[in-house]
Design a protein around this motif. Structure first.
Motif, PDB file in Angstrom:
ATOM      1  N   GLY A  38       0.827  -1.198   0.000  1.00  0.00           N
ATOM      2  CA  GLY A  38       0.000   0.000   0.000  1.00  0.00           C
ATOM      3  C   GLY A  38       0.858   1.242   0.000  1.00  0.00           C
ATOM      4  N   ILE A  39       0.228   2.348   0.300  1.00  0.00           N
ATOM      5  CA  ILE A  39       0.926   3.627   0.318  1.00  0.00           C
ATOM      6  C   ILE A  39       0.406   4.445   1.487  1.00  0.00           C
ATOM      7  CG2 ILE A  39      -0.727   4.698  -1.282  1.00  0.00           C
ATOM      8  CD1 ILE A  39       1.610   6.329  -2.399  1.00  0.00           C
ATOM      9  N   VAL A  40       1.292   5.186   2.135  1.00  0.00           N
ATOM     10  CA  VAL A  40       0.935   6.055   3.256  1.00  0.00           C
ATOM     11  C   VAL A  40       1.062   7.498   2.800  1.00  0.00           C
ATOM     12  CG1 VAL A  40       1.504   6.784   5.607  1.00  0.00           C
ATOM     13  CG2 VAL A  40       1.707   4.374   4.962  1.00  0.00           C
ATOM     14  N   VAL A  41       0.011   8.278   3.042  1.00  0.00           N
ATOM     15  CA  VAL A  41       0.013   9.703   2.683  1.00  0.00           C
ATOM     16  C   VAL A  41      -0.231  10.531   3.929  1.00  0.00           C
ATOM     17  CG1 VAL A  41      -0.775   9.268   0.332  1.00  0.00           C
ATOM     18  CG2 VAL A  41      -2.458   9.686   2.125  1.00  0.00           C
ATOM     19  N   ASP A  42       0.180  11.797   3.886  1.00  0.00           N
ATOM     20  CA  ASP A  42      -0.048  12.684   5.017  1.00  0.00           C
ATOM     21  C   ASP A  42      -1.414  13.343   4.899  1.00  0.00           C
ATOM     22  OD1 ASP A  42       0.192  14.713   3.130  1.00  0.00           O
ATOM     23  OD2 ASP A  42       2.234  15.267   3.730  1.00  0.00           O
ATOM     24  N   ALA A  43      -1.664  14.336   5.764  1.00  0.00           N
ATOM     25  CA  ALA A  43      -2.981  14.979   5.789  1.00  0.00           C
ATOM     26  C   ALA A  43      -3.292  15.708   4.491  1.00  0.00           C
ATOM     27  CB  ALA A  43      -3.052  15.951   6.966  1.00  0.00           C
ATOM     28  N   ASN A  44      -2.264  15.999   3.692  1.00  0.00           N
ATOM     29  CA  ASN A  44      -2.477  16.690   2.416  1.00  0.00           C
ATOM     30  C   ASN A  44      -2.418  15.724   1.232  1.00  0.00           C
ATOM     31  OD1 ASN A  44      -2.607  19.328   3.662  1.00  0.00           O
ATOM     32  ND2 ASN A  44      -0.371  19.225   3.905  1.00  0.00           N
ATOM     33  N   ASP A  45      -2.548  14.428   1.528  1.00  0.00           N
ATOM     34  CA  ASP A  45      -2.512  13.383   0.495  1.00  0.00           C
ATOM     35  C   ASP A  45      -1.176  13.320  -0.240  1.00  0.00           C
ATOM     36  OD1 ASP A  45      -5.029  12.354   0.990  1.00  0.00           O
ATOM     37  OD2 ASP A  45      -6.025  13.747  -0.388  1.00  0.00           O
ATOM     38  N   VAL A  46      -0.103  13.749   0.426  1.00  0.00           N
ATOM     39  CA  VAL A  46       1.239  13.667  -0.144  1.00  0.00           C
ATOM     40  C   VAL A  46       1.903  12.399   0.396  1.00  0.00           C
ATOM     41  CG1 VAL A  46       3.510  14.760  -0.282  1.00  0.00           C
ATOM     42  CG2 VAL A  46       1.422  16.160  -0.321  1.00  0.00           C
ATOM     43  N   PRO A  47       2.506  11.560  -0.463  1.00  0.00           N
ATOM     44  CA  PRO A  47       3.169  10.343   0.020  1.00  0.00           C
ATOM     45  C   PRO A  47       4.178  10.643   1.123  1.00  0.00           C
ATOM     46  CG  PRO A  47       2.998  10.298  -2.362  1.00  0.00           C
ATOM     47  CD  PRO A  47       2.545  11.673  -1.942  1.00  0.00           C
ATOM     48  N   ALA A  48       4.151   9.816   2.183  1.00  0.00           N
ATOM     49  CA  ALA A  48       4.986  10.036   3.366  1.00  0.00           C
ATOM     50  C   ALA A  48       6.117   9.008   3.406  1.00  0.00           C
ATOM     51  CB  ALA A  48       4.140   9.942   4.629  1.00  0.00           C
ATOM     52  N   PRO A  49       7.360   9.434   3.168  1.00  0.00           N
ATOM     53  CA  PRO A  49       8.490   8.496   3.216  1.00  0.00           C
ATOM     54  C   PRO A  49       8.962   8.239   4.647  1.00  0.00           C
ATOM     55  CG  PRO A  49       9.268  10.678   2.636  1.00  0.00           C
ATOM     56  CD  PRO A  49       7.772  10.791   2.750  1.00  0.00           C
ATOM     57  N   GLY A  50       9.613   7.098   4.865  1.00  0.00           N
ATOM     58  CA  GLY A  50      10.243   6.803   6.147  1.00  0.00           C
ATOM     59  C   GLY A  50       9.292   6.630   7.307  1.00  0.00           C
ATOM     60  N   VAL A  51       8.055   6.233   7.067  1.00  0.00           N
ATOM     61  CA  VAL A  51       7.083   6.042   8.137  1.00  0.00           C
ATOM     62  C   VAL A  51       7.103   4.572   8.569  1.00  0.00           C
ATOM     63  CG1 VAL A  51       4.643   6.115   8.766  1.00  0.00           C
ATOM     64  CG2 VAL A  51       5.612   7.921   7.331  1.00  0.00           C
ATOM     65  N   ILE A  52       7.143   4.335   9.873  1.00  0.00           N
ATOM     66  CA  ILE A  52       7.182   2.978  10.415  1.00  0.00           C
ATOM     67  C   ILE A  52       5.765   2.394  10.448  1.00  0.00           C
ATOM     68  CG2 ILE A  52       7.870   1.528  12.352  1.00  0.00           C
ATOM     69  CD1 ILE A  52      10.175   2.919  11.015  1.00  0.00           C
ATOM     70  N   LEU A  53       5.636   1.121  10.048  1.00  0.00           N
ATOM     71  CA  LEU A  53       4.355   0.424  10.107  1.00  0.00           C
ATOM     72  C   LEU A  53       4.524  -0.898  10.846  1.00  0.00           C
ATOM     73  CD1 LEU A  53       4.628   1.620   6.867  1.00  0.00           C
ATOM     74  CD2 LEU A  53       2.191   1.115   7.033  1.00  0.00           C
ATOM     75  N   PHE A  54       3.469  -1.307  11.565  1.00  0.00           N
ATOM     76  CA  PHE A  54       3.459  -2.572  12.294  1.00  0.00           C
ATOM     77  C   PHE A  54       2.229  -3.373  11.879  1.00  0.00           C
ATOM     78  CE2 PHE A  54       5.462   0.677  14.865  1.00  0.00           C
ATOM     79  CZ  PHE A  54       6.651   0.081  15.259  1.00  0.00           C
ATOM     80  N   LEU A  55       2.392  -4.679  11.732  1.00  0.00           N
ATOM     81  CA  LEU A  55       1.287  -5.560  11.364  1.00  0.00           C
ATOM     82  C   LEU A  55       1.093  -6.625  12.434  1.00  0.00           C
ATOM     83  CD1 LEU A  55       0.360  -7.017   7.930  1.00  0.00           C
ATOM     84  CD2 LEU A  55       0.748  -8.595   9.831  1.00  0.00           C
TER      85      LEU A  55
ATOM     86  N   GLU B 116      10.804   6.076  -0.412  1.00  0.00           N
ATOM     87  CA  GLU B 116      10.779   7.520  -0.700  1.00  0.00           C
ATOM     88  C   GLU B 116       9.469   7.973  -1.335  1.00  0.00           C
ATOM     89  OE1 GLU B 116      12.753   5.363  -4.145  1.00  0.00           O
ATOM     90  OE2 GLU B 116      12.812   5.322  -1.937  1.00  0.00           O
ATOM     91  N   ASN B 117       8.682   7.033  -1.848  1.00  0.00           N
ATOM     92  CA  ASN B 117       7.390   7.371  -2.448  1.00  0.00           C
ATOM     93  C   ASN B 117       6.213   6.998  -1.550  1.00  0.00           C
ATOM     94  OD1 ASN B 117       8.515   8.324  -4.970  1.00  0.00           O
ATOM     95  ND2 ASN B 117       8.939   6.175  -5.478  1.00  0.00           N
ATOM     96  N   GLY B 118       6.494   6.704  -0.281  1.00  0.00           N
ATOM     97  CA  GLY B 118       5.427   6.390   0.663  1.00  0.00           C
ATOM     98  C   GLY B 118       4.887   4.975   0.543  1.00  0.00           C
ATOM     99  N   ARG B 119       5.521   4.131  -0.265  1.00  0.00           N
ATOM    100  CA  ARG B 119       5.013   2.783  -0.480  1.00  0.00           C
ATOM    101  C   ARG B 119       5.575   1.814   0.566  1.00  0.00           C
ATOM    102  NH1 ARG B 119       6.744   2.612  -6.725  1.00  0.00           N
ATOM    103  NH2 ARG B 119       8.680   3.084  -5.599  1.00  0.00           N
ATOM    104  N   PHE B 120       4.782   0.800   0.878  1.00  0.00           N
ATOM    105  CA  PHE B 120       5.218  -0.232   1.819  1.00  0.00           C
ATOM    106  C   PHE B 120       4.720  -1.587   1.351  1.00  0.00           C
ATOM    107  CE2 PHE B 120       0.963   0.757   3.276  1.00  0.00           C
ATOM    108  CZ  PHE B 120       0.440  -0.476   3.642  1.00  0.00           C
ATOM    109  N   ALA B 121       5.324  -2.640   1.883  1.00  0.00           N
ATOM    110  CA  ALA B 121       4.900  -4.002   1.565  1.00  0.00           C
ATOM    111  C   ALA B 121       5.194  -4.906   2.753  1.00  0.00           C
ATOM    112  CB  ALA B 121       5.606  -4.515   0.317  1.00  0.00           C
ATOM    113  N   PHE B 122       4.260  -5.812   3.039  1.00  0.00           N
ATOM    114  CA  PHE B 122       4.455  -6.864   4.030  1.00  0.00           C
ATOM    115  C   PHE B 122       4.458  -8.195   3.290  1.00  0.00           C
ATOM    116  CE2 PHE B 122       2.569  -3.616   6.856  1.00  0.00           C
ATOM    117  CZ  PHE B 122       3.515  -3.619   7.868  1.00  0.00           C
ATOM    118  N   LYS B 123       5.516  -8.965   3.447  1.00  0.00           N
ATOM    119  CA  LYS B 123       5.621 -10.264   2.807  1.00  0.00           C
ATOM    120  C   LYS B 123       5.582 -11.370   3.852  1.00  0.00           C
ATOM    121  CE  LYS B 123       8.424  -8.388  -0.988  1.00  0.00           C
ATOM    122  NZ  LYS B 123       9.701  -8.493  -1.733  1.00  0.00           N
ATOM    123  N   ARG B 124       5.257 -12.583   3.385  1.00  0.00           N
ATOM    124  CA  ARG B 124       5.217 -13.776   4.225  1.00  0.00           C
ATOM    125  C   ARG B 124       4.272 -13.584   5.400  1.00  0.00           C
ATOM    126  NH1 ARG B 124      11.097 -16.295   5.145  1.00  0.00           N
ATOM    127  NH2 ARG B 124       9.775 -18.124   5.488  1.00  0.00           N
TER     128      ARG B 124
END
Length: 344
Positions: A282-299, A316-324
């Protein structure tokens, strides 16, 4: 006390910064010793919640009063010795303009020593000894002597020889008298770990939890395991298993029933692990819908669903992926709960 974000721009005046404050509440802590009721000082307290994190010390009176933002907070105490750490079971609720009082009674932890002997009356060297609950885990010396910290007025001394399958659980009430503890034959717990096709999973880590004592074994090439020196069944013990295997969802702290006894050997029901063969992105964006780089995510899994705990960060484009990961519901946390930027 709330984190404040200030934008400082080059070549722009920064002398007109306005800060809006809100009325806080107080957490009042008072600590005393259980036996004497005397105030205890030199403690450290940790207070944390969604809005803030604090570490503070107590004054000589054993009391302290701290102003925090309204909300829910967790509290724990610790001291270098001779008291155990303390943790509040329920969150402390703080309201604006009000004081939430938290009286704490601390119990001393003491040193305990003793001797472990084998069934033939010989000194038992290299035996693991656990003071339960919340005490040390130590090993006996060549003369079978152990010394441990963390004993309370009423505690169990658990001695285990995993090679020979020997164990002893000794309830101790007077720790001033060093006990002499004789090992006896313990229980053996066996079982099998399989995948969704019924095939045994090799090299799965199996942790057996029996009142803090948690030896870990690996399954053999057919997915079978054997745990020796298990303490005998008694009401105060809670028997649980945790299983971890590469490529599968873990099963953690699952209560088991020791049935099908055969000469002190108990076979638990076959345990199936779900494959971790899915992925999501997926992708994480800020309050202005701008992609947010370097954001930590937990699943994590949802409502007890079996999922590996995962963490990652956006590119750098706000994208992330969880594998396995496993098929099913998941919960994704974005950033830390106490992050100034908030969390989702």
């Amino acid at each position: 006390l709330k984190p404040l974000t200030i934008d400082i721009l080059p070549d722009s005046p920064n002398d007109n910064i306005q800060v809006t404050v809100e009325k806080g509440g107080f957490i009042e802590l008072s600590v005393q010793e259980e036996e004497t009721n005397r105030p205890l000082c030199d403690f450290f307290a940790r207070i944390w919640g969604e809005n803030a994190f604090y570490i503070l010390g107590l004054n000589p009176s054993g009391k302290t009063r701290f102003c925090v933002l309204p909300g829910e907070y967790k509290v724990n105490f610790w001291h270098k010795e001779p008291y155990s750490s303390w943790f509040a079971n329920d969150p402390v609720i703080v309201e604006a303009g009000k004081t939430s009082q938290l009286p704490i009674t601390m119990e001393k932890v003491l040193n305990v020593s003793g001797k472990i002997i084998d069934p033939d009356g010989e000194y038992a060297a290299g035996i693991m000894v656990t003071v339960s609950p919340y005490g040390d885990q130590v090993y006996t010396n060549k003369n079978g002597i152990f010394q441990a910290m963390g004993a309370k007025k009423d505690c169990n001394i658990i001695a285990q020889d995993f090679k020979k399958g020997l164990v002893s659980v000794h309830y101790i009430k007077n720790i001033s008298k060093p006990p002499s503890i004789r090992l006896r034959s313990g229980l053996t717990v066996t079982g099998e770990i399989i995948d969704s096709n019924g095939i045994g999973i090799p090299a799965a880590r199996v942790c057996f939890h029996d009142h803090k004592v948690s030896p870990e074994v690996l399954t053999d090439p057919k997915g079978r395991f054997e745990i020796r020196a298990v303490p005998p069944i008694q009401p105060s013990f809670d028997y649980r298993l945790s299983i971890y295997a590469s490529g599968f969802a873990p099963k953690t702290y699952r209560r088991i029933s020791l049935e099908n006894e055969h000469e002190n050997t108990f076979k638990v029901k076959t345990i199936q692990l779900e494959p971790a063969n899915m992925s999501m992105s997926g992708i994480v964006v800020d309050a202005n819908d701008v992609p947010a780089p370097g954001v930590i995510l937990f699943l994590h899994g949802v409502d007890g669903a079996e999922q590996p705990d995962k963490s990652t960060a956006t590119d750098e484009n706000g994208r992330f992926a969880f594998k396995r990961i496993c098929k099913g519901l998941v919960r994704i946390q974005v950033n830390f709960s106490n992050s100034p930027g908030g969390s989702s």
